[in-house]
Write an enzyme that holds these catalytic residues in place. Structure first.
Site, PDB file in Angstrom:
ATOM      1  CG  ASP A 120       6.157  -7.506   1.300  1.00 21.17           C
ATOM      2  OD1 ASP A 120       4.973  -7.471   1.692  1.00 21.17           O
ATOM      3  OD2 ASP A 120       6.627  -6.694   0.486  1.00 21.17           O
ATOM      4  CG  ASP A 160       9.600  -8.468   6.988  1.00 20.01           C
ATOM      5  OD1 ASP A 160       9.630  -7.343   6.462  1.00 20.01           O
ATOM      6  OD2 ASP A 160       9.636  -9.525   6.317  1.00 20.01           O
ATOM      7  CG  ASP A 188      11.136 -13.048   4.794  1.00 21.12           C
ATOM      8  OD1 ASP A 188      11.045 -11.842   5.135  1.00 21.12           O
ATOM      9  OD2 ASP A 188      11.005 -13.438   3.627  1.00 21.12           O
TER      10      ASP A 188
END
Length: 270
Positions: free
Chosen positions: A13, A11, A210
């Protein structure tokens, strides 16, 4: 088989990129180590193709990448042989999604999508430059929205989308309206391609994320790495699933975690 070779699916961001500044520099040591070892780093994000291509140029990344939470996957020309670039898409087109959102808005739901905003306003909302905001708005199969209605109506909105074959995923900043696919689909497809190209290699998938929209990708990987963040504690994985949890957020946590993974697989620093 030879020493296992991990493939990293990351991922962006809040994971490889700082949640607020989008900076990746703290991850430079681990990125350099992956390059030295010639281990693939597949960027797998809600970001669009133009956004990821710009970042890949910064990172000197030449590997396949997955865009818009799995709406599309791009395999560079010649990567798995001598063929041309491959662009594989999944789910409904953005045009179909926008048509459905117009129907939902007619039911008096209050929300704002990227398509509703001119580039200057989109830049203000996202904290991006106008150029970056324009890239963020160049989408193929998803539409991020800012929900401006009640939590109760959000559930009925979600159910209405489901009746039309669409889903609503929580991203780091926005809700994403999309077809029935996720980041794990691209991971599975690419792992099959790597194994078909080099069946003698013991490939292992490592996913880093996250947020809740990373959950399926994390659960689908051989090893999950959950980067500390606002929503990291809400991620639920199957009992006993191999997982590493970083203690630091963003690229700092990413850097330490990748180096730890490499050590676990026997790739120790010189």
């Amino acid at each position: 088989m030879d020493q296992p070779r991990p493939i990293f699916f990351s991922d962006l961001d809040g994971t490889l990129l700082d949640h607020d500044t989008y900076d990746w520099q703290p991850a430079r040591p681990a990125l350099q180590r992956l390059a030295e070892l010639d281990l693939p780093l597949v960027l797998n994000s809600s970001k669009t193709r133009p956004e990821i291509e710009a970042l890949r140029r910064e990172l000197d990344n030449t590997h396949p990448f997955i865009v818009e939470n799995g709406a599309g996957m791009v395999i560079p020309a010649g990567y798995f042989g001598n063929g041309p670039e491959e662009v594989i898409t999944a789910g409904a087109s953005r045009a179909c999604i926008l048509e459905e959102l117009a129907s939902q808005r007619a039911r008096d739901y209050r929300f704002t999508g990227f398509a509703d905003l001119p580039p200057p306003e989109l830049a203000r909302l996202t904290g991006l430059s106008r150029e970056a905001a324009a890239m963020a708005g160049d989408r193929i199969g998803t539409e991020p929205i800012l929900w401006q209605d009640t939590p109760e109506r959000l559930q009925t909105f979600r159910e209405g989308l489901a009746d039309r074959g669409l889903q609503l995923q929580q991203g780091g900043r926005f809700l994403h309206v999309m077809g029935r696919f996720d980041k794990a689909d691209g991971l599975r497809q690419l792992m099959s391609r790597y194994r078909a190209r080099s069946p003698e290699t013991s490939w292992r998938s490592v996913a880093l994320g996250d947020s809740l929209n990373d959950q399926d990708m994390l659960a689908g990987a051989d090893l999950a790495v959950i980067i500390a963040g606002v929503n990291a504690d809400r991620i639920e994985l199957p009992e006993g699933h191999p997982v590493i949890r970083s203690t630091e957020p963003g690229p700092t946590g990413w850097n330490r975690s990748v180096l730890e993974v490499l050590s676990r697989f026997g790739y120790h620093a010189d």
